[in-house]
Design an enzyme around this catalytic site. Structure first.
Site, PDB file in Angstrom:
ATOM      1  N   ARG A  21      -3.298 -10.322 -10.975  1.00 54.34           N
ATOM      2  CA  ARG A  21      -3.214  -9.699  -9.601  1.00 54.34           C
ATOM      3  C   ARG A  21      -2.817 -11.010  -8.693  1.00 54.34           C
ATOM      4  O   ARG A  21      -2.964 -10.814  -7.445  1.00 54.34           O
ATOM      5  CB  ARG A  21      -4.058  -8.832  -9.103  1.00 54.34           C
ATOM      6  CG  ARG A  21      -3.865  -7.224 -10.011  1.00 54.34           C
ATOM      7  CD  ARG A  21      -2.624  -6.540  -9.360  1.00 54.34           C
ATOM      8  NE  ARG A  21      -2.431  -5.182  -9.960  1.00 54.34           N
ATOM      9  CZ  ARG A  21      -2.934  -4.149  -9.363  1.00 54.34           C
ATOM     10  NH1 ARG A  21      -3.738  -4.344  -8.267  1.00 54.34           N
ATOM     11  NH2 ARG A  21      -2.764  -3.011  -9.891  1.00 54.34           N
ATOM     12  N   ARG A  25      -2.005  -8.891  -2.291  1.00 53.00           N
ATOM     13  CA  ARG A  25      -2.444  -8.745  -0.691  1.00 53.00           C
ATOM     14  C   ARG A  25      -3.350  -9.742  -0.117  1.00 53.00           C
ATOM     15  O   ARG A  25      -3.309  -9.621   1.236  1.00 53.00           O
ATOM     16  CB  ARG A  25      -2.873  -7.378  -0.524  1.00 53.00           C
ATOM     17  CG  ARG A  25      -1.736  -6.372  -0.612  1.00 53.00           C
ATOM     18  CD  ARG A  25      -2.116  -4.943  -0.790  1.00 53.00           C
ATOM     19  NE  ARG A  25      -2.876  -4.703  -2.053  1.00 53.00           N
ATOM     20  CZ  ARG A  25      -3.245  -3.602  -2.693  1.00 53.00           C
ATOM     21  NH1 ARG A  25      -3.254  -2.706  -1.694  1.00 53.00           N
ATOM     22  NH2 ARG A  25      -3.930  -3.523  -3.711  1.00 53.00           N
ATOM     23  N   ARG A  34       6.302  -8.664   1.643  1.00 53.23           N
ATOM     24  CA  ARG A  34       6.252  -7.143   1.457  1.00 53.23           C
ATOM     25  C   ARG A  34       6.727  -6.441   2.839  1.00 53.23           C
ATOM     26  O   ARG A  34       7.596  -5.365   2.570  1.00 53.23           O
ATOM     27  CB  ARG A  34       4.586  -7.247   1.207  1.00 53.23           C
ATOM     28  CG  ARG A  34       4.232  -5.625   1.301  1.00 53.23           C
ATOM     29  CD  ARG A  34       4.351  -4.977  -0.068  1.00 53.23           C
ATOM     30  NE  ARG A  34       3.626  -3.781  -0.173  1.00 53.23           N
ATOM     31  CZ  ARG A  34       3.609  -2.824   0.471  1.00 53.23           C
ATOM     32  NH1 ARG A  34       4.669  -2.755   1.442  1.00 53.23           N
ATOM     33  NH2 ARG A  34       2.912  -1.844   0.444  1.00 53.23           N
ATOM     34  N   ASP A  71       5.440  -4.144 -11.606  1.00 52.61           N
ATOM     35  CA  ASP A  71       4.502  -3.136 -11.749  1.00 52.61           C
ATOM     36  C   ASP A  71       4.571  -2.406 -13.118  1.00 52.61           C
ATOM     37  O   ASP A  71       5.443  -2.424 -13.698  1.00 52.61           O
ATOM     38  CB  ASP A  71       4.011  -2.283 -10.598  1.00 52.61           C
ATOM     39  CG  ASP A  71       2.697  -1.417 -10.702  1.00 52.61           C
ATOM     40  OD1 ASP A  71       1.890  -1.785 -10.095  1.00 52.61           O
ATOM     41  OD2 ASP A  71       2.589  -0.508 -11.353  1.00 52.61           O
ATOM     42  N   TYR A 149      -1.008   7.634 -16.972  1.00 42.52           N
ATOM     43  CA  TYR A 149      -0.734   7.863 -15.638  1.00 42.52           C
ATOM     44  C   TYR A 149       0.407   8.861 -15.588  1.00 42.52           C
ATOM     45  O   TYR A 149       0.748   9.741 -14.660  1.00 42.52           O
ATOM     46  CB  TYR A 149       0.157   6.761 -15.173  1.00 42.52           C
ATOM     47  CG  TYR A 149      -0.801   5.810 -14.337  1.00 42.52           C
ATOM     48  CD1 TYR A 149      -1.247   6.073 -12.955  1.00 42.52           C
ATOM     49  CD2 TYR A 149      -1.121   4.638 -14.650  1.00 42.52           C
ATOM     50  CE1 TYR A 149      -2.170   5.398 -12.411  1.00 42.52           C
ATOM     51  CE2 TYR A 149      -1.904   3.745 -14.131  1.00 42.52           C
ATOM     52  CZ  TYR A 149      -2.338   4.021 -12.830  1.00 42.52           C
ATOM     53  OH  TYR A 149      -3.338   3.389 -12.213  1.00 42.52           O
TER      54      TYR A 149
HETATM   55  O1  CP3 Z   1       0.060 -10.687  -9.654  1.00 43.65           O
HETATM   56  C1  CP3 Z   1       0.198  -9.845 -10.561  1.00 43.65           C
HETATM   57  O2  CP3 Z   1      -0.763  -9.702 -11.323  1.00 43.65           O
HETATM   58  C2  CP3 Z   1       1.596  -9.204 -10.996  1.00 43.65           C
HETATM   59  C3  CP3 Z   1       1.992  -8.276 -10.518  1.00 43.65           C
HETATM   60  C4  CP3 Z   1       1.190  -7.004 -10.923  1.00 43.65           C
HETATM   61  C5  CP3 Z   1       1.183  -5.678 -10.114  1.00 43.65           C
HETATM   62  N1  CP3 Z   1       0.438  -4.665 -10.835  1.00 43.65           N
HETATM   63  C6  CP3 Z   1       1.346  -5.762  -8.636  1.00 43.65           C
HETATM   64  C7  CP3 Z   1       0.630  -4.802  -7.734  1.00 43.65           C
HETATM   65  C8  CP3 Z   1       0.711  -6.368 -12.204  1.00 43.65           C
HETATM   66  C9  CP3 Z   1       0.752  -7.323 -13.493  1.00 43.65           C
HETATM   67  C10 CP3 Z   1       0.256  -5.230 -12.085  1.00 43.65           C
HETATM   68  C11 CP3 Z   1      -0.307  -4.294 -13.082  1.00 43.65           C
HETATM   69  C12 CP3 Z   1      -0.846  -2.982 -12.806  1.00 43.65           C
HETATM   70  N2  CP3 Z   1      -0.330  -2.031 -12.153  1.00 43.65           N
HETATM   71  C13 CP3 Z   1      -1.817  -2.561 -13.508  1.00 43.65           C
HETATM   72  C14 CP3 Z   1      -2.581  -3.283 -14.785  1.00 43.65           C
HETATM   73  C15 CP3 Z   1      -3.610  -4.058 -14.309  1.00 43.65           C
HETATM   74  C16 CP3 Z   1      -4.741  -3.669 -13.818  1.00 43.65           C
HETATM   75  O3  CP3 Z   1      -5.116  -3.755 -12.678  1.00 43.65           O
HETATM   76  O4  CP3 Z   1      -5.431  -3.031 -14.628  1.00 43.65           O
HETATM   77  C17 CP3 Z   1      -2.169  -1.196 -13.281  1.00 43.65           C
HETATM   78  C18 CP3 Z   1      -3.064  -0.079 -13.765  1.00 43.65           C
HETATM   79  C19 CP3 Z   1      -1.067  -0.754 -11.938  1.00 43.65           C
HETATM   80  C20 CP3 Z   1      -1.025   0.237 -11.567  1.00 43.65           C
HETATM   81  C21 CP3 Z   1      -1.143   0.148  -9.951  1.00 43.65           C
HETATM   82  N3  CP3 Z   1      -0.160  -0.563  -9.134  1.00 43.65           N
HETATM   83  C22 CP3 Z   1      -1.999   0.647  -9.240  1.00 43.65           C
HETATM   84  C23 CP3 Z   1      -3.464   1.491  -9.638  1.00 43.65           C
HETATM   85  C24 CP3 Z   1      -1.664   0.113  -7.815  1.00 43.65           C
HETATM   86  C25 CP3 Z   1      -2.292   0.313  -6.478  1.00 43.65           C
HETATM   87  C26 CP3 Z   1      -3.820   0.073  -6.533  1.00 43.65           C
HETATM   88  C27 CP3 Z   1      -3.915  -0.899  -5.454  1.00 43.65           C
HETATM   89  O5  CP3 Z   1      -4.346  -2.245  -5.657  1.00 43.65           O
HETATM   90  O6  CP3 Z   1      -3.731  -0.554  -4.222  1.00 43.65           O
HETATM   91  C28 CP3 Z   1      -0.480  -0.476  -7.786  1.00 43.65           C
HETATM   92  C29 CP3 Z   1       0.196  -1.198  -6.837  1.00 43.65           C
HETATM   93  C30 CP3 Z   1       0.364  -2.753  -6.823  1.00 43.65           C
HETATM   94  N4  CP3 Z   1       0.738  -3.346  -8.070  1.00 43.65           N
HETATM   95  C31 CP3 Z   1       0.280  -3.777  -5.935  1.00 43.65           C
HETATM   96  C32 CP3 Z   1       0.433  -4.988  -6.232  1.00 43.65           C
HETATM   97  C33 CP3 Z   1       0.449  -6.140  -5.628  1.00 43.65           C
HETATM   98  C34 CP3 Z   1      -0.438  -3.355  -4.180  1.00 43.65           C
HETATM   99  C35 CP3 Z   1       0.796  -2.849  -3.757  1.00 43.65           C
HETATM  100  C36 CP3 Z   1       1.023  -3.368  -2.248  1.00 43.65           C
HETATM  101  O7  CP3 Z   1       1.589  -4.297  -1.945  1.00 43.65           O
HETATM  102  O8  CP3 Z   1       1.116  -2.399  -1.420  1.00 43.65           O
END
Ligand code: CP3
Length: 342
Positions: A21, A25, A34, A71, A149
Site C-alpha cells: 500500500r 493516502r 486523487r 485494486d 468479497y
Molecule cells: O500501493 C499499493 O499497494 C498498490 C495499490 C493497492 C491498493 N489496494 C490501493 C488502494 C493494492 C495492491 C491493493 C490491494 C487490496 N485491495 C487488497 C489486498 C491487500 C491488503 O491490504 O490486504 C485488498 C483486500 C483490497 C480491497 C480494498 N481496497 C479495501 C478493503 C479498500 C478500502 C480500505 C481502505 O484502506 O480504505 C480498498 C481501497 C484502496 N485500495 C485504497 C487504496 C490506495 C484507498 C482508496 C482511497 O484512495 O480512498
C-alpha cells in the site's frame, strides 16, 4: 534489477525494500492526484494519473520497486459485478453472488481479463518512465479473497456467508473459485506482457479458514496460478502473500519464488519452515511506523534474523493512512543501510 535478483535469491549489494500500500493516502501528493481524479475507481481507470501515483513512493520514499496502482477488486468488477467504494466503509458489491445462475452470468476467462485495458495501459506508462533499475510489481487478489468479497458483498468480520457455502455447498464455491482462477491467470499474464517485472498474489483473507479448508479452497488455486505463470514466464518472480497462516507453514509448497511473511508470523519461524526453499519478504508490523524507535528496533531484529538468508524487506501488511511520510522514508533508508554488504 536488484529487486528481481533478490526475488531469485541472488546476492545483492543490499536487501531491497518496498511497502505494501505504498501508493496511498499517507502521501499528500497522492491525495492531490486523487482529488483531481474524482473517485478511487476513477483513479484506477485513469492510466496517466494511476501511473503518476505508482511512481510517487519511488521518488518520495525511495523504495526499490513500484507496485501498480489499482485494486484487487477491479477483477470481479470486470467480470460483471457492480462495485462501489463507500467512504468510511470500503468496497461494496451491491449484488453479491448467491447462486449457480449468478456464477454462470459472470464473464470469465480471457474475455474478462481483456476488459482490464486500463490496467495494462497503466503498466505500459509506468514502465516507460520508471528507472530501468527499479522493478514494477503487478498483482492480483487470490481467488479465495476475491470470491469472499463477491459472496459477502463487502468486508466481513465473521465470514459467515462465504463459510456457510464452504460447508453446505462446496461444489458451488469451487465453481466460483475455478472461474475466478481462470480470469486471474490471464490477468497476470497480460500484466507481464504489458511490462510487469514481478507479480504478487494477495490472499488477505487466508486466516479465515481452518487448515484443511485453506489448502482446499485457497492455496491450491494460488498454486495453480503460480504454476501456470512459472511455466510460461520463468524469468518473472512470483510472490505469494497469504496473510496470517503461521500455523500452516509446514504444508506450504508450489512453484513460486518469494513467500510474503505477514507481521503476525515470526520471521524466525518462517525462515525455519520455508527459508531454504523460498526467498522471504517482510515483515515489520505496519503500526511500528508510528515510532522511529519502534521501527529501528524491528528492522534491526529482522536484519539480524535474515542476515544469512535470502530476503526482501517489507511491512507485514499495508501502510496506514496516518503514518508520517518521514517515518516511511526512515524505514526504507534504514533497511537499505543496515543490510549493505559492500
Ligand atoms: O500501493 C499499493 O499497494 C498498490 C495499490 C493497492 C491498493 N489496494 C490501493 C488502494 C493494492 C495492491 C491493493 C490491494 C487490496 N485491495 C487488497 C489486498 C491487500 C491488503 O491490504 O490486504 C485488498 C483486500 C483490497 C480491497 C480494498 N481496497 C479495501 C478493503 C479498500 C478500502 C480500505 C481502505 O484502506 O480504505 C480498498 C481501497 C484502496 N485500495 C485504497 C487504496 C490506495 C484507498 C482508496 C482511497 O484512495 O480512498
Amino acid at each position: 534489477m536488484i529487486f528481481v535478483d533478490a526475488c531469485f535469491g541472488k546476492q545483492t549489494p543490499y536487501t531491497p525494500v518496498w511497502m505494501m500500500r505504498q501508493a496511498g493516502r499517507y502521501l499528500p501528493e497522492y491525495m492531490a492526484v486523487r482529488a483531481e481524479a474524482g473517485s478511487f475507481l476513477d483513479l484506477c481507470h485513469n492510466p496517466p494519473l494511476a501511473a503518476e501515483v505508482t511512481l510517487q513512493p519511488v521518488d518520495i520514499v525511495g523504495v526499490d520497486a513500484a507496485i501498480l496502482f489499482s485494486d484487487i477488486l477491479v477483477v470481479p468488477n470486470e467480470m460483471g459485478m457492480k462495485l462501489d467504494f463507500v467512504a468510511g466503509e470500503g468496497p461494496v458489491f451491491a449484488d453479491p453472488i448467491t447462486s449457480k445462475a449468478d456464477i454462470d452470468a459472470l464473464l470469465g476467462g480471457k474475455e474478462a481479463a481483456e476488459r482490464l485495458t486500463y490496467v495494462y495501459d497503466t503498466i505500459r506508462l509506468i514502465r516507460s518512465s520508471l528507472s530501468s533499475d527499479k522493478a514494477l510489481i503487478g498483482f492480483t487478489g487470490a481467488p479465495w479473497t476475491l470470491a469472499t468479497y463477491m459472496i459477502e458483498g463487502q468486508g466481513t468480520k465473521t465470514y459467515n456467508v462465504v463459510k456457510k457455502l464452504i460447508y453446505t455447498d462446496p461444489e458451488l464455491m469451487h465453481s466460483l473459485l475455478a472461474k475466478v482462477t481462470e480470469v486471474v491467470k490471464y490477468y497476470l499474464e497480460m500484466q507481464i506482457q504489458a511490462g510487469a517485472d514481478v507479480v504478487q498474489i494477495f490472499d488477505s483473507w487466508a486466516a479465515a479458514l481452518e487448515k484443511s479448508k485453506y489448502f482446499e479452497f485457497s492455496w491450491n488455486y494460488m498454486k495453480e496460478i503460480a504454476g501456470y505463470i512459472k511455466a510460461k514466464y520463468p524469468h518473472i518472480p512470483i510472490i505469494m502473500f497469504p496473510k496470517g497462516i503461521a500455523g500452516y507453514l509446514d504444508d506450504i509448497d508450489g512453484d513460486f519464488d518469494v513467500f510474503g511473511v505477514d507481521w503476525s508470523t515470526p520471521m524466525a519461524l518462517a525462515k525455519e519452515k520455508l527459508g531454504d526453499r523460498y526467498v522471504l519478504q517482510g515483515n515489520m508490523e505496519p503500526c511500528r511506523l508510528y515510532s522511529k524507535e519502534a521501527t529501528k528496533e524491528c528492522v534491526a531484529s529482522i536484519a539480524q534474523t535474515m542476515k544469512d538468508g535470502r530476503h526482501i524487506f517489507n511491512l507485514g501488511h499495508g501502510i496506514l493512512p496516518d503514518v508520517p511520510v518521514e517515518n516511511a522514508q526512515y524505514f526504507v533508508k534504514l533497511c537499505q543501510e543496515l543490510s549493505r554488504r559492500d
